[in-house]
Design an enzyme around this catalytic site. Structure first.
Site, PDB file in Angstrom:
ATOM      1  N   GLN A 131      35.201  47.807  41.911  1.00  0.00           N
ATOM      2  CA  GLN A 131      36.030  47.395  43.478  1.00  0.00           C
ATOM      3  C   GLN A 131      35.250  48.470  44.261  1.00  0.00           C
ATOM      4  OE1 GLN A 131      38.764  45.006  43.116  1.00  0.00           O
ATOM      5  NE2 GLN A 131      37.547  44.647  41.611  1.00  0.00           N
TER       6      GLN A 131
ATOM      7  N   HIS B 109      32.386  45.553  45.879  1.00  0.00           N
ATOM      8  CA  HIS B 109      32.389  44.767  46.792  1.00  0.00           C
ATOM      9  C   HIS B 109      32.190  45.022  48.314  1.00  0.00           C
ATOM     10  CE1 HIS B 109      34.755  41.552  44.227  1.00  0.00           C
ATOM     11  NE2 HIS B 109      35.518  42.514  43.642  1.00  0.00           N
TER      12      HIS B 109
ATOM     13  N   GLU C  15      46.119  46.448  44.544  1.00  0.00           N
ATOM     14  CA  GLU C  15      46.133  45.418  43.826  1.00  0.00           C
ATOM     15  C   GLU C  15      45.813  45.435  42.647  1.00  0.00           C
ATOM     16  OE1 GLU C  15      42.192  41.949  45.261  1.00  0.00           O
ATOM     17  OE2 GLU C  15      42.100  44.708  45.204  1.00  0.00           O
ATOM     18  N   HIS C  16      45.082  46.152  42.685  1.00  0.00           N
ATOM     19  CA  HIS C  16      45.023  46.134  40.042  1.00  0.00           C
ATOM     20  C   HIS C  16      44.848  47.404  40.119  1.00  0.00           C
ATOM     21  CE1 HIS C  16      41.401  43.473  42.412  1.00  0.00           C
ATOM     22  NE2 HIS C  16      41.999  42.905  41.359  1.00  0.00           N
TER      23      HIS C  16
ATOM     24  N   ASP D 143      39.353  39.331  36.928  1.00  0.00           N
ATOM     25  CA  ASP D 143      38.524  38.964  37.961  1.00  0.00           C
ATOM     26  C   ASP D 143      38.937  37.954  37.265  1.00  0.00           C
ATOM     27  OD1 ASP D 143      39.374  40.691  39.652  1.00  0.00           O
ATOM     28  OD2 ASP D 143      37.227  41.554  40.027  1.00  0.00           O
TER      29      ASP D 143
ATOM     30  N   HIS E 147      80.104  20.031  64.667  1.00  0.00           N
ATOM     31  CA  HIS E 147      80.088  20.515  63.730  1.00  0.00           C
ATOM     32  C   HIS E 147      81.002  20.039  62.864  1.00  0.00           C
ATOM     33  CE1 HIS E 147      75.810  22.307  64.071  1.00  0.00           C
ATOM     34  NE2 HIS E 147      75.733  23.022  63.718  1.00  0.00           N
TER      35      HIS E 147
END
Length: 340
Positions: A169, A172, A237-238, A271, A330
């Site tokens: 990660q 990235h 996230e992971h 992934d 109504h």
């Protein structure tokens, strides 16, 4: 990879339904796909054919009629893997544009780029900000932040594997977050030694080093229970659970985009090819959001068909509530259908 992703997402298809009440009233839900979706695919620091598969396949499984892909082509060079993935996933049209301007083109339409109903796909900070700005004019999947991985380890794993999972990660970009939580101090020290030994041989070593220095951490916890509690606060996230018995700890883990159980389940398999979607909530939003799926490309309409008999009961209920809210129109609309 495409076939595995497709098979997984086919299990998410939700058909419409209806129920018939004893008085003849029908209530239900109609599920329909979006007409046209825009898919942003990054093309700056790296190219991501996997992103094409993960975004396009669930859209097509959902029944989206037209899928428009935009992808920047730095230097005019088209990435063959990205285009191959688009063909496999069923993308209908591709425009070689990128950045915030590509998001605007999808949201508002131009003479050549058709307006879409929803925009999905990751991008840099400019792309994410543009998606945030056009939300409401079109739908968006999420405003994604930098990539994250959190490894909860009991110290039984291979420290080289642990180091490389953090790298997966951190490579990235410099803002990516890679954290290890472990109650075994010796294992943490072994992972640090593995990082020091393996980092120089990585092609993206400078990016990894900056990410680990600024946003990485190796944290010694009191116990695995405390590691799980910290993980829930981070809502990563992971989330990798590297343990002899990962199923012992999985029930304690409430908030994560995706949970990877066992030492052999590297985040990178998720992934690319395991099957579940890799478009996941970041920045703690896993507390209230979910991975991208077929349901993100469908919408639901309520179906209501009230019988004459049902109108006698529901009309009285509606009348009381409507008068209580001061909405006489109504109330009268419901009362007119009551038998005198």
């Amino acid at each position: 990879a495409a076939e595995r992703v497709r098979r997984f997402h086919e299990r998410q298809i939700q058909p419409g339904w209806h129920v018939d009440e004893p008085d003849g009233t029908l209530l239900g839900q109609k599920v329909t796909p979006l007409d046209r979706v825009g898919l942003y695919v990054p093309g700056g620091k790296a190219s991501y054919p996997s992103s094409v598969l993960m975004n396009a396949i669930p859209a097509k499984v959902a029944g989206v009629k037209e899928l428009i892909m935009v992808v920047p082509t730095p230097g005019g060079e088209k990435n063959a893997l990205v285009l191959a993935a688009a063909a496999l996933a069923g993308v209908d049209r591709v425009f070689c544009i990128g950045g915030a301007q590509a998001v605007a083109a999808l949201a508002f339409g131009t003479e050549t780029v058709p307006r879409v109903d929803k925009i999905v796909g990751p991008g840099n900070a400019y792309v994410a900000t543009a998606k945030r700005r056009v939300f409401g004019i079109v739908g968006i999947d999420m405003v994604a932040g930098p990539s994250e991985i959190l490894v909860v380890s009991d110290g039984s794993g291979n420290p080289d594997w642990g180091a490389m999972d953090l790298f997966s990660q951190a490579e990235h970009d410099e803002l990516a977050q890679a954290i290890l939580l472990c109650p075994d101090a010796d294992y943490i020290a072994a992972v640090q030694r593995a990082i020091d030994r393996l980092l120089p041989e990585m092609p993206r070593a400078a990016i990894i080093a900056k990410s680990l220095s600024d946003r990485g951490a190796l944290i010694h916890t009191r116990s695995m229970e405390e590691a799980c509690a910290i993980s829930n606060r981070i809502a990563p996230e992971h989330l990798e659970v590297s343990s002899r018995d990962p199923h012992r700890w999985e029930p304690l883990l409430k908030h994560a985009g995706a949970i990877f159980l066992g030492a052999y389940t590297s985040e990178s398999l998720g992934d690319y090819c395991a099957g579940p979607n890799h478009v996941l909530p970041t920045s703690g939003t896993a507390r209230f959001s979910s991975p991208l799926g077929v349901y993100d490309f469908q919408k639901r309409s309520s179906i209501i068909e009230v019988s004459q008999q049902g109108a006698q009961t529901l009309g009285q209920i509606a009348s009381v509530l409507a008068h209580g809210e001061g909405l006489q129109g109504h109330a009268r609309a419901a009362e007119m259908r009551l038998k005198g």
